[in-house]
Design an enzyme around this catalytic site. Structure first.
Site, PDB file in Angstrom:
ATOM      1  N   ASN A 182       0.824  -1.210   0.000  1.00 36.04           N
ATOM      2  CA  ASN A 182       0.000   0.000   0.000  1.00 36.04           C
ATOM      3  C   ASN A 182       0.862   1.266   0.000  1.00 36.04           C
ATOM      4  O   ASN A 182       1.848   1.346   0.722  1.00 36.04           O
ATOM      5  CB  ASN A 182      -0.868   0.041   1.264  1.00 36.04           C
ATOM      6  N   GLU A 200       8.413  -5.158  -1.072  1.00 34.56           N
ATOM      7  CA  GLU A 200       7.280  -4.223  -0.929  1.00 34.56           C
ATOM      8  C   GLU A 200       7.739  -2.796  -1.173  1.00 34.56           C
ATOM      9  O   GLU A 200       7.028  -1.998  -1.782  1.00 34.56           O
ATOM     10  CB  GLU A 200       6.621  -4.358   0.447  1.00 34.56           C
TER      11      GLU A 200
END
Ligand code: B3K
Ligand code: ZN
Length: 863
Positions: A267, A300
């Site tokens: 995210n 990530e």
């Protein structure tokens, strides 16, 4: 059976969304069982068509809907189980919806849910639609601002981007306001609210901007985030150097949660991690955990460019972000930990997971063309084979042209949702090469087989290489094309000297012949060096050639590979009823020589000592007989343990380190070799060896050594097993991540009574099926890593797995679906076993109320 037939989504049906969502304002009023979400979407019609506005939304209680502040009456919109449809809208307007959701009841762990008393989200791929009505597709990018209101008992209120305001509200409530300046698709939205400790640091980017770094964890756990924080800073620096990519916000946050369906999520500005991939200290985490944490933190983080700044047009393009990002994290790990050892580990994982997938009913291209549930396509093929494709691209183009292509891609597509075609076009343009044939790697499923035979002409000193390729049919693809396969080849002499350095031969048709002149003596072929392409290689090498490679190949991957191939052939011969005792002794001898080679690193020797795994052996023998393979592999283990007993005990002693713990690759390599010795020693458990192993376990001061001692004792069974497991439980029952290891060690237990024990463990008070880590530690470890016992001839192992799948599917379909694969391989097993596996798949598929996730995989496995 389900009565409705779910309809697949097809790549060919892609249409752009007819509206742009220019801004998205979300207001969350958090409460465990009744959270209210107000969404204000500034919408503009794009294009001339008069299509209705159709928003995704599932499991939402709609409270109100308004356009430009005017509430809509019931006949102005329609709601079904999956959509909100508004037939007539202005060309430009603000849509306001208000919904209520129940995070506390959400055990699917997708959308907004609760873990350990805190709120968190997981939106990729299609979780946002369970939070609010929205075009939940990756090509709709919007600028978000988020207000979170919650009880003061949840002190940290986090979302994407930058914090622009916070303060108290009436009663015991407070709020925070977040603004994310970068347009993003809904799958990158995140929210966390809870009581958390934070570890803080900062990073100065290459252009001199200071970025605040914050890792949020359970109260009291901040020290365990130190390694993740250090990994993050190294990853940020590496991405600047290796790819010229700089971080773009003023703040980068990571939050660890215990209940999470997979590893972690990228995210924007607010990564959310499974705590198993974030928290580590020497006492509770193994070196393998440290290694995974470093890789996943980097992965990530790297998504910020490959995934977030440039995202996917549709989910068929998933490899655009995942394959490329895996390639980036593997390259990072190679730089951090040593290229050869990293490559061997990556290839082991690729073969174990992706080659198995490609050889079974779930085989699919790296870019598939249809799916029922996109959740089912977060596969080893998309990720790992996707990464191999990028690696081949770099090999074919060379490092400089590859980097130019990357630069062009980042430059041209920044801020866009794009496609694999657009990505490849950047490399074709930057290199001037025609890559149209290369694209077939994305569209064709299955692992190609490459065969190389050689002919040496003594008089002319010419070596002729005959290369051919073929790919077996996969579901839906009966006929395969030839692919451009880069084969890295070097030559050695019979006494192990370099005859010819590595050269890339591009095998880009069905078969070809290459002639190398000036080869002064009969050579030994070292082909597919560094595993230059994801293929199965067959050559006309004799065992004696492989022993030369095993002893001397300067390409360490191929040196390891030669040893694996020799061991594999010996195990398969014995399992097939034609044991080669002389060969087994010779192999043990050669292994002994490799282990005393002063020039080789301990981490590499640890890999040499590991025999091919049982699942890998099953993949190479058809029909597979797991028990026969287990027993044949064990015979070779015993032979090595006896033949090399003194050497193994000596190395086991020498590799013990007395000093302070270091997590670096060198220290980890020594521990890996010591543990590999312990594992081998356990195959010959006479009194001296047994007390050595008990001593190893009892004296261990870090989790790597402790697990390295526990597992051999579990394998030996009897009182040693019970004592070691009991002690482990007593020491660690309050540490969930360590307790997962206790469950996993028992699931891998090769003793004959393991199935009963595993079933009993599902009734243990610490077994929590709603926690994916715990569930996987027991059930998935047993089904995937204990083939000799999972494939019990009674079928009880299969029945156990099917029961678990059906039970978990009731509340967490995504995680249930991930358990189906071990049954899906039924065609590759002994017919009596295959029939029992199939029977369980049929039982699953016939179950009423099955999720789409499990249905898709069970049905595909049966057809
Ligand atoms: N992008 C996520 C995976 C999401 C899985 C959704 N079922 C983590 C990653 O690959 O980085
Ligand atoms: Zn990823």
């Amino acid at each position: 059976m389900r009565t409705d037939t779910p309809q697949p989504v097809r790549l060919a049906d892609y249409r752009p969304f007819p509206f742009a969502i220019e801004t998205t304002r979300l207001v969350f009023d958090l409460s465990a069982s009744a959270t209210r979400v107000r969404a204000e979407l500034a919408i503009r019609r794009v294009g001339a068509s008069a299509e209705p506005l159709v928003l995704n939304g599932e499991r939402l209680k709609l409270l109100s809907v308004a356009i430009d502040g005017e509430a809509l009456s019931a006949n102005q919109y329609a709601v079904d189980a999956e959509h909100l449809t508004i037939q007539e809208t202005p060309d430009q307007f603000v849509l306001t919806t208000e919904v209520e959701i129940d995070p506390a009841a959400n055990k699917a762990l997708t959308g907004l849910y609760m873990s350990g008393g805190r709120f968190c989200t997981q939106c990729e791929a299609e979780g946002f639609r369970t939070i609010t009505y929205f075009p939940d597709r990756p090509d709709v990018l919007s600028r978000y601002s988020v207000r979170i209101e919650a009880d003061a008992g949840l002190p940290h209120l986090l979302s994407n981007g930058n914090l622009v305001g916070e303060g108290p509200l009436d009663g015991s409530r407070h709020f925070a306001e977040w603004v994310d300046p970068f347009p993003k698709p809904a799958y990158l939205f995140a929210l966390v609210a809870g009581d958390l400790d934070v570890l803080t640091d900062s990073f100065v980017t290459m252009s001199g901007r200071e970025v605040a770094l914050k890792i949020f964890v359970d109260p009291g756990q901040a020290a365990r985030a130190a390694y993740a924080l250090d990994s993050l800073k190294r990853a940020m620096k590496w991405d600047e150097e290796a790819f010229g990519r700089e971080y773009d916000l003023d703040l980068f946050m990571i939050v660890a949660v215990r209940d999470f369906n997979f590893g972690a999520m990228e995210n924007k500005g607010l990564n959310i991690f499974n705590s198993s991939l974030l928290l580590a200290d020497p006492e509770t985490a193994t070196d393998a955990d440290f290694e995974r944490i470093e890789a996943v933190v980097a992965h990530e983080y790297f998504h910020n460019w490959t995934g977030n700044r440039i995202t996917c047009r549709d989910w068929f393009q998933l490899c655009l972000k995942e394959g490329f990002t895996v390639f980036r994290d593997q390259s990072f790990s190679a730089d951090m930990r040593g290229a050869a050892v990293q490559r061997i580990k990556d290839v082991k994982a690729l073969r174990a997971r992706q080659f198995a997938e490609d050889a079974g009913p779930l085989a699919h291209p790296v870019r598939p063309s249809s799916y029922l549930k996109i959740d089912n396509f977060y596969t080893a093929t998309i990720y790992e084979k996707g990464s191999e494709i990028i690696r081949m691209l770099k090999t074919i183009l060379g490092a400089d042209a590859f980097r130019k292509g990357c630069d062009l891609y980042f430059d041209r597509h920044d801020g866009q949702a794009t496609t694999v075609e657009a990505f490849i076009a950047c490399f074709a343009e930057a290199s001037g090469q025609d890559l149209s044939d290369f694209f077939a790697w994305y569209e064709q499923a299955g692992t190609p087989s490459v065969t190389i035979t050689t002919d040496y002409d003594d008089g002319a000193q010419v070596l002729t290489l005959n290369l051919t390729q073929s790919t077996a049919p996969t579901p839906g693809q009966p006929v395969k094309k030839a692919l451009p396969i880069p084969v890295a080849i070097g030559l050695l002499s019979h006494n192990g000297e370099v005859l010819r350095e590595t050269e890339i031969v591009l095998l880009d048709r069905q078969s070809m012949t290459v002639r190398w002149a000036g080869v002064a003596q009969p050579p030994i072929l070292s082909a597919l060096r560094g595993f230059s392409a994801p293929v199965n290689l067959t050559t006309d090498a004799r065992p004696s050639d492989r022993y030369v490679l095993f002893g001397a190949d300067p390409d360490l991957f191929n040196r390891w590979e030669a040893g694996q191939t020799l061991a594999r052939d010996l195990i398969l011969a014995r399992a097939g009823g034609t044991p080669d005792e002389v060969g087994e002794e010779r192999y043990a001898d050669a292994l002994g020589q490799a282990l005393v080679d002063e020039a080789a690193e301990p981490a590499f020797k640890a890999l040499l000592l590991g025999l091919p795994s049982e699942p890998d052996l099953a993949l190479m023998s058809e029909p597979a007989d797991p028990l026969a393979l287990h027993e044949a592999r064990d015979v070779l283990r015993v032979r090595i343990a006896v033949h090399l007993g003194d050497l193994l005990r000596r190395l086991h002693g020498e590799m013990q380190s007395a000093g302070a713990f270091s997590a670096d690759a060198k220290a980890a390599g020594r521990r890996a070799l010591r543990n590999a010795c312990a594992d081998m020693i356990s195959a010959d458990p006479h009194d001296e060896n047994l007390s050595r192993l008990i001593g190893h376990y009892d004296a261990s001061r870090n989790m790597t050594d402790m697990i390295g001692g526990l597992y051999p004792l579990v394998c030996i069974g009897g009182a040693a097993r019970e004592k070691a497991l009991g002690k482990f439980f007593d020491s660690w029952s309050a540490e969930p991540l360590v307790l997962d290891k206790w469950f996993a060690a028992q699931a891998r237990d090769p003793n004959a009574d393991v199935l009963d024990r595993v079933m009993a463990l599902t009734r243990h008070p610490a077994f929590e099926p709603t926690n994916p880590n715990r569930l996987r530690a027991l059930v998935s470890t047993f089904a995937n890593y204990n083939p000799a016992r999972f494939h019990d001839p009674s079928g009880a192992g299969y029945r156990f797995l099917a029961d678990q799948i059906l039970a978990v599917d009731k509340f967490n379909p995504m995680t249930a679906a991930r358990l189906v694969e071990p049954l899906g391989a039924w065609r590759r097993y002994r017919p009596d076993l295959g029939a029992l596996m199939r029977q369980e798949l049929e039982r699953i598929a016939a179950h009423p109320d099955l999720s789409k996730n499990v249905l898709e995989l069970a049905a595909k496995s049966l057809t």
